[in-house]
Enzyme design. Structure first.
Site, PDB file in Angstrom:
ATOM      1  N   ASP A  68      -8.795   2.507  -4.869  1.00 40.81           N
ATOM      2  CA  ASP A  68      -8.933   2.241  -3.442  1.00 40.81           C
ATOM      3  C   ASP A  68     -10.423   2.272  -3.103  1.00 40.81           C
ATOM      4  O   ASP A  68     -11.080   3.302  -3.295  1.00 40.81           O
ATOM      5  CB  ASP A  68      -8.167   3.306  -2.654  1.00 40.81           C
ATOM      6  N   THR A 122     -10.570  -2.674   1.637  1.00 44.62           N
ATOM      7  CA  THR A 122     -11.803  -1.870   1.591  1.00 44.62           C
ATOM      8  C   THR A 122     -12.716  -2.315   0.453  1.00 44.62           C
ATOM      9  O   THR A 122     -13.930  -2.273   0.576  1.00 44.62           O
ATOM     10  CB  THR A 122     -11.454  -0.378   1.413  1.00 44.62           C
ATOM     11  N   THR A 123     -12.114  -2.759  -0.666  1.00 36.44           N
ATOM     12  CA  THR A 123     -12.950  -3.259  -1.775  1.00 36.44           C
ATOM     13  C   THR A 123     -13.505  -4.634  -1.413  1.00 36.44           C
ATOM     14  O   THR A 123     -14.681  -4.914  -1.629  1.00 36.44           O
ATOM     15  CB  THR A 123     -12.124  -3.360  -3.071  1.00 36.44           C
ATOM     16  N   ASP A 135      -2.199   2.900   2.640  1.00 43.38           N
ATOM     17  CA  ASP A 135      -2.693   1.530   2.867  1.00 43.38           C
ATOM     18  C   ASP A 135      -1.549   0.615   3.297  1.00 43.38           C
ATOM     19  O   ASP A 135      -1.684  -0.170   4.232  1.00 43.38           O
ATOM     20  CB  ASP A 135      -3.328   0.966   1.585  1.00 43.38           C
TER      21      ASP A 135
END
Length: 566
Positions: free
Chosen positions: A65, A98-99, A396
């Protein structure tokens, strides 16, 4: 005259030891620092992304994550820290991507770097990047497919597809269908007006397999610390009355160090009895209220436990605040701070209460709650790190489903939307005759990093796949606009028809946040670092005291010297 000019004294504005770096070199150095951070998380992107093992003082974390990794990296470079912030903002706002947001921001900077090296002013770049970001978001909204007008069952099915896309890139991807259904069911129980995530509890129990995880349509919490007599209490009820307290039910000695003077020893017993009568009075009132289950945020002592056991009542003390909130919301009970005048209105109820063994732990389950706007996921798994990662993955997925419920618009995943936006911006850039044409083209090229990275992480030839995607997206009739990368075959496929969907909000937020982060780093051309200000307060305080002491000693010494002369 000339030699004299060279002799002029240097003007010093900043304290000695201050480190200043400025100009183009500083900007390039900041971009390089950000690139180094991006390279760390780059390989975690997508369904075939690798995991990172981070070992620090808190223990070992295995995660892919983006936000978790960025948080644990403990980055000290001031410019690169902005990438951490942008990743955490994406996590808080949307929960997923998020990445992607870090990789995009890094790619924007990478595309900007050659222009900076050639002497382009950062402001020109920033202006064009912001324009491109606005155009991309507008186009993305046009391409988004709305799910608003669908029926509830159909909508749930679509939400499940979104959750599965999110879980695809997580450690639990093998059981994505099982968990996606669980997440959709959990979020569907929430109040549609608020969709408060606090009302979804996630409990982790080691042991068993992932498939042993289950959803409680109500509240579940771990059995609290209990005293003797607890085992004699009934462990299951149908339609119980639930009393929720915020007081201690314990025999307490006087708090205020009270002193009592007696002239007759026989009276001592009456004082002891008075203390016992206070607790017995409280317990009798709890029983008289008609409650079958008594929960308290504070301790319920051994006397109270035995008293309730003798009367067929279940009790639990020291219940955690979050669990307490969920119980009150689900059962309709009101938290009481006194046991006086207990009314039936303040008691909650549920269809069934039971204590169940889950792995090595025992859990109290409240199910079939009338006002149920809450759910609890009980996660099982082999190791602690694995359950922690499953917890993060489900967080998530829950965020994504919640967002998709509020803003029911999806876009095709697998890099399809990025390729379409890249094509659109490349064509649109030709309308400009200024340098902006080059900068918007650079922005468009940067968007291709998502499908390229997905290919690299899956071990396929990125150049080959990107050429196929460019060909599909360039078709005049627009039939190829939903084509993205197929991670199973290494080719391309219509990701919309393959149900690889992502909420449009994730992409919109990612593009806006990544552009802002890139522009923020491009706008910095000087870093001033004062090493003296970085001395910890304690050390500087000690130094100041030493200096004071030194001055005092000097003065005292002088006086003593004068005295001797005299």
């Amino acid at each position: 005259m000339m030699p004299m000019m060279g002799m002029q004294p240097q003007i010093i504005l900043l304290k000695e030891g201050t480190d200043t770096s400025q100009g183009k070199a500083q900007l390039i150095s900041n971009i390089n620092a950000c690139m180094a951070v991006v390279d760390t998380v780059r390989t975690t992107l997508g369904p075939r992304g690798m995991d990172k093992l981070i070992h620090d003082a808190r223990g070992v974390t295995i995660s892919n994550d983006g936000a978790t990794i960025m948080k644990l990296l403990d980055i000290v470079h001031p410019a690169a820290k902005s990438l951490v912030d942008v990743s955490l903002a994406q996590d808080a706002e949307v929960g997923d991507g998020t990445t992607s947001v870090v990789v995009l921001a890094g790619e924007f900077l990478k595309e900007a770097k050659p222009f900076i090296e050639e002497g382009v002013h950062p402001r020109s770049l920033m202006k064009s990047f912001r324009q491109a970001s606005v155009l991309a978001v507008q186009r993305l909204k046009e391409l988004a497919i709305s799910l608003e007008d669908k029926g509830m069952d159909e909508k749930k099915d679509l939400l499940k597809k979104c959750a599965m896309t999110t879980l695809n890139s997580k450690l639990v991807s093998g059981e994505k269908e099982f968990f996606a259904q669980m997440v959709v069911d959990a979020v569907s129980t929430l109040d549609p007006s608020t969709l408060d995530l606090k009302m979804v509890g996630i409990k982790k129990v080691q042991g068993g397999g992932l498939r042993d995880s289950f959803l409680v349509d109500g509240v579940a919490f771990k059995k609290t610390f209990s005293y003797a007599g607890f085992e004699q209490q009934p462990k299951s009820f149908h339609n119980p009355k639930i009393l929720v307290l915020n007081i201690e039910l314990e025999l307490k000695a006087e708090k205020e160090n009270a002193e009592i003077r007696l002239d007759d020893p026989a009276k001592y017993q009456s004082i002891v009895d008075a203390e016992w009568n206070i607790i017995y009075d409280k317990l009798a009132k709890c029983v008289a209220s008609g409650a079958n289950i008594v929960l308290s945020r504070l301790a319920i002592g051994d006397l109270a436990t035995q008293y309730f056991a003798d009367r067929g009542i279940f009790c639990a003390g020291r219940v955690e605040t979050g669990d307490m909130e969920r119980v009150t919301k689900a059962t309709g009970a009101k938290v009481q701070t006194t046991v006086n005048n207990l009314d039936t209105k303040v008691l909650g109820t549920c269809e069934r209460f039971e204590e169940r063994q889950v792995g090595a732990e025992r859990y109290n389950l409240f199910t079939g709650c009338p006002a149920a706007r809450t759910a609890t996921l009980v996660l099982r798994g082999g190791s602690e790190q694995f359950i922690d990662e499953a917890d993060r993955s489900l967080h998530d997925a829950i965020m994504i489903v919640r967002r998709a419920l509020k803003h029911a618009q999806v876009v095709p995943g697998g890099g399809a939307i990025e390729m379409e936006l890249s094509k659109y911006l490349s064509e649109h850039s030709l309308q400009y005759t200024s340098k902006a044409q080059l900068f918007i083209k650079a922005f468009a090229k940067a968007l291709e990093v998502i499908p390229r990275q997905l290919c690299n992480n899956a071990g396929f030839d990125a150049t080959d796949v990107l050429n196929q995607l460019r060909h599909k997206h360039a078709l005049a009739d627009g039939s190829g606009r939903n084509f993205g990368m197929d991670v199973n075959t290494g080719g391309v496929c219509d990701t919309y028809n393959a149900f690889v969907w992502e909420p449009a909000l994730v992409k919109i937020n990612a593009i806006q946040a990544a552009t802002e982060a890139a522009c923020l780093i491009l706008s910095v051309d000087e870093t001033v670092r004062n090493p003296k200000s970085e001395v910890p307060d304690a050390a500087s305080g000690a130094a100041a005291q030493a200096a004071m002491a030194g001055r005092g000693r000097g003065r005292g010494g002088g006086m003593r010297g004068r005295g001797m002369r005299r």
